[in-house]
Design an enzyme around this catalytic site. Sequence first.
Site, mmCIF file in Angstrom:
data_model
loop_
_atom_site.group_PDB
_atom_site.id
_atom_site.type_symbol
_atom_site.label_atom_id
_atom_site.label_comp_id
_atom_site.label_asym_id
_atom_site.label_seq_id
_atom_site.Cartn_x
_atom_site.Cartn_y
_atom_site.Cartn_z
ATOM 1 N N CYS A 2 0.849 -1.195 0.000
ATOM 2 C CA CYS A 2 0.000 0.000 0.000
ATOM 3 C C CYS A 2 0.890 1.253 0.000
ATOM 4 C CB CYS A 2 -0.944 0.099 1.189
ATOM 5 S SG CYS A 2 -2.112 -1.249 1.313
ATOM 6 N N ARG A 27 4.121 -0.448 -4.785
ATOM 7 C CA ARG A 27 3.834 -0.986 -3.447
ATOM 8 C C ARG A 27 2.498 -1.714 -3.391
ATOM 9 N NH1 ARG A 27 7.013 1.873 0.572
ATOM 10 N NH2 ARG A 27 5.579 1.101 2.135
ATOM 11 N N TRP A 75 -2.788 -2.680 -1.640
ATOM 12 C CA TRP A 75 -2.490 -4.110 -1.779
ATOM 13 C C TRP A 75 -3.374 -4.774 -0.725
ATOM 14 C CZ3 TRP A 75 -0.523 -8.107 1.260
ATOM 15 C CH2 TRP A 75 -0.092 -9.235 0.554
ATOM 16 N N ASN A 101 -2.018 2.216 5.775
ATOM 17 C CA ASN A 101 -1.136 1.124 5.339
ATOM 18 C C ASN A 101 -0.814 0.319 6.589
ATOM 19 O OD1 ASN A 101 0.753 -0.491 4.159
ATOM 20 N ND2 ASN A 101 2.337 1.083 3.986
ATOM 21 N N GLY A 102 -1.029 -1.007 6.548
ATOM 22 C CA GLY A 102 -0.754 -1.841 7.722
ATOM 23 C C GLY A 102 -1.940 -2.735 8.026
ATOM 24 N N GLU A 493 16.949 -18.520 -6.597
ATOM 25 C CA GLU A 493 16.620 -17.160 -7.020
ATOM 26 C C GLU A 493 16.089 -17.155 -8.468
ATOM 27 O OE1 GLU A 493 15.998 -14.495 -5.719
ATOM 28 O OE2 GLU A 493 16.322 -12.927 -7.195
ATOM 29 N N LYS A 497 12.388 -15.829 -9.548
ATOM 30 C CA LYS A 497 12.177 -14.762 -10.536
ATOM 31 C C LYS A 497 11.159 -15.218 -11.582
ATOM 32 C CE LYS A 497 13.363 -12.044 -8.959
ATOM 33 N NZ LYS A 497 14.030 -11.832 -7.737
ATOM 34 N N GLU A 500 7.520 -15.421 -10.069
ATOM 35 C CA GLU A 500 6.804 -14.197 -9.708
ATOM 36 C C GLU A 500 6.384 -13.361 -10.891
ATOM 37 O OE1 GLU A 500 8.960 -11.835 -6.799
ATOM 38 O OE2 GLU A 500 10.827 -12.144 -7.836
ATOM 39 N N HIS A 516 17.098 -37.848 -5.359
ATOM 40 C CA HIS A 516 16.347 -38.237 -4.152
ATOM 41 C C HIS A 516 14.852 -37.973 -4.305
ATOM 42 C CE1 HIS A 516 20.042 -39.091 -2.080
ATOM 43 N NE2 HIS A 516 20.513 -37.911 -2.484
ATOM 44 N N LYS A 615 5.907 -4.524 -3.647
ATOM 45 C CA LYS A 615 7.351 -4.406 -3.492
ATOM 46 C C LYS A 615 7.807 -4.530 -2.046
ATOM 47 C CE LYS A 615 11.453 -3.589 -4.997
ATOM 48 N NZ LYS A 615 12.065 -4.779 -5.592
HETATM 49 C C1 F6R Z 1 11.409 -11.122 -4.949
HETATM 50 C C2 F6R Z 1 11.331 -10.098 -3.935
HETATM 51 C C3 F6R Z 1 10.890 -10.491 -2.568
HETATM 52 C C4 F6R Z 1 11.688 -9.714 -1.517
HETATM 53 C C5 F6R Z 1 11.142 -9.998 -0.121
HETATM 54 C C6 F6R Z 1 11.945 -9.307 0.946
HETATM 55 O O1 F6R Z 1 11.818 -10.613 -6.171
HETATM 56 O O2 F6R Z 1 11.580 -8.957 -4.178
HETATM 57 O O3 F6R Z 1 11.000 -11.858 -2.371
HETATM 58 O O4 F6R Z 1 13.034 -10.090 -1.606
HETATM 59 O O5 F6R Z 1 9.813 -9.579 -0.042
HETATM 60 O O6 F6R Z 1 11.948 -7.927 0.761
HETATM 61 P P1 F6R Z 1 13.054 -6.996 1.400
HETATM 62 O O7 F6R Z 1 14.351 -7.352 0.795
HETATM 63 O O8 F6R Z 1 12.601 -5.616 1.068
HETATM 64 O O9 F6R Z 1 13.030 -7.278 2.867
#
Ligand code: F6R
Length: 620
Positions: A2, A27, A75, A101-102, A493, A497, A500, A516, A615
């Site tokens: 948010c 966000r 969000w 927000n929260g 990772e 990627k 998502e 396994h 984000k």
């Molecule tokens: C994936 C991504 C998320 C963040 C996670 C932690 O691309 O961006 O998995 O890595 O939400 O966020 P931060 O690093 O801001 O604590």
Amino acid sequence: MCGIVGYIGDQQAYPVLIKGLHRLEYRGYDSAGIALINEKGDLSCYKAKGKVSALEAAVSDKDVTGTIGIAHTRWATHGEPNEINAHPHFSQSRNLALVHNGIIENYKSLRSMLSSHGRTFCSETDTEVLVQLVEYMQESHDCNLFTATQLALKNVVGAYAIAILDKNNPDTLVCARKGSPLIIGVGKNEDGKNPEFYLGSDATPIIEYTDQVIYLQEEEIALMNRAGDLTITNLANVKQTPQLSTLQLSLDQLEKGGYPHFMLKEIWEQPDALRTCIRGRLNVSNKDVILSGIIDHKEKFINARRIIICACGTSWHSALIGKYFIEEAAQIPVEVEYASEFRYRNPVIYPDDVVIAVSQSGETADTLAAIQLAKQKGAFLYGICNVIGSSIARATDSGTYLHVGPEIGVASTKAFTGQVITLALLGLAIAKEKHSLSDEMFHMLIDELEMIPDKMQWTLEHNKDIASFAQMFTYAKNFIYLGRGYNYPVALEGALKLKEISYIHAEGYPAAEMKHGPIALIDEEMPVVVIAPKKGMYDKIVSNIQEIKSRKGKIISVVTEGDTVVRDMSDYCFVIPDTRDCYVPMLAVIPLQLLSYYVAVAKGRNVDQPRNLAKSVTVE
Ligand code: F6R
């Protein structure tokens, strides 16, 4: 999670608010809304489901005049994303409008209390409970908005950043925070006399107007008025002195700069971002590493019994690479914890433990709670964050900023490599203090680390034409990513990627674990991405590839330049330059970032704003 934006001053508020919402959209983008008080004193509110552009379209024929307003991009946490649940929310009399927000954890009990006092609700949100509670306090205590907000928040359990408009007080804007960030920008009205005020969940909607900001602290409430006065108190009504800071952010860092998506821009920014990150910290001529964050706390690291790294998502993956490096270079045992698990256990923490939080945003609720728990248990806290002045950066005893610039794309790219290189710097800085590496090895690691940004550039240039190749994989329902040692977290990772942004299911595994169980998944339909640099475990990974080949899996490999063995076994190959084992992740991840980007583009996905994601995860 948010975004909140607000304005009070001499300018028209709408353009400031709508531009701010666009900047904050990363966000959350389930719905958006705006509330303004116009010259006649009318409080108008407009909302739309979906993106900020939908809100813009919805208000195109509406009165959006007024020099005070608040706005929100959502969000969803409580209640589905629709217009009713979108913010701002109104109080019963419709005199108060609030954005939030929260999460208000005790909203159900507050809602029943308010219902028993005759309040009716239009939405399913916890936010509507909050605005009703503020008005209830205003009426039952016959007090002003500021005092009513204080009283209301004393009854609230949970996290919030809020901004409130009061139709009966068109010259004041009230905001407060606990757990979720809120920044007040202090600008100059055109007449140069009284200040004007901006509000933002982060600095992105503010930087265009002013670089002078105040980071609201936990449980602080602020009142801004048109005369340019700013009053801040805590919940107990004790006056606080506002601390003005200067933002280290520029506007062009927030633009796409000619790229179709922020994610692609941020992938290409990595060499420069990492150069900035190591500048002044890695000194090749003197063969030295200087991290100011550990200079005053050397003893903590030298005497650390253990390091615990808490993180989430991509940051957890970089933490895992950090663990391998710090253990190897500094000879300190390192544990990597999902912050969300750590905070709800009763973990054993010794006073001589160092707890490191890794977080791009510095606002992730679980990571913040994890370090607060560690602090209660007496550990020394170190933060590795990108966002300057963020909650985690402020809650830790010391730390290192990534300095990779703002990351806007929801899928993390440059923050990941920035975290990996920062953890490498940290490992080297501790190794220097502990003399745990030979001089020869220490110097070699420094020299090689300095070359990583150039090698990243090379990797980008040699893997840029993969759009048509990515097209061939849009059919895939599943992907497997494999790596060993330092490249196992890279496999995790790469898989994250792809998941998502393309919504293709993908799993990362340590390559030797295939036999396994997961090998049962392999058939001619299954693309298997193998990170196979010509390093330590090369022969072993070649055997793993053979096992997949003989089950007809499609091999996409990441190999060292000049490799022929894995290349010949692969259906497609990405090349990276040679480097030391421990630094391969920063190069190997690049083709995987590009692969996920181009597959997602080929599938027509919204790369920068993938569904259901936001984000900065400031809720549990
Ligand atoms: C994936 C991504 C998320 C963040 C996670 C932690 O691309 O961006 O998995 O890595 O939400 O966020 P931060 O690093 O801001 O604590």
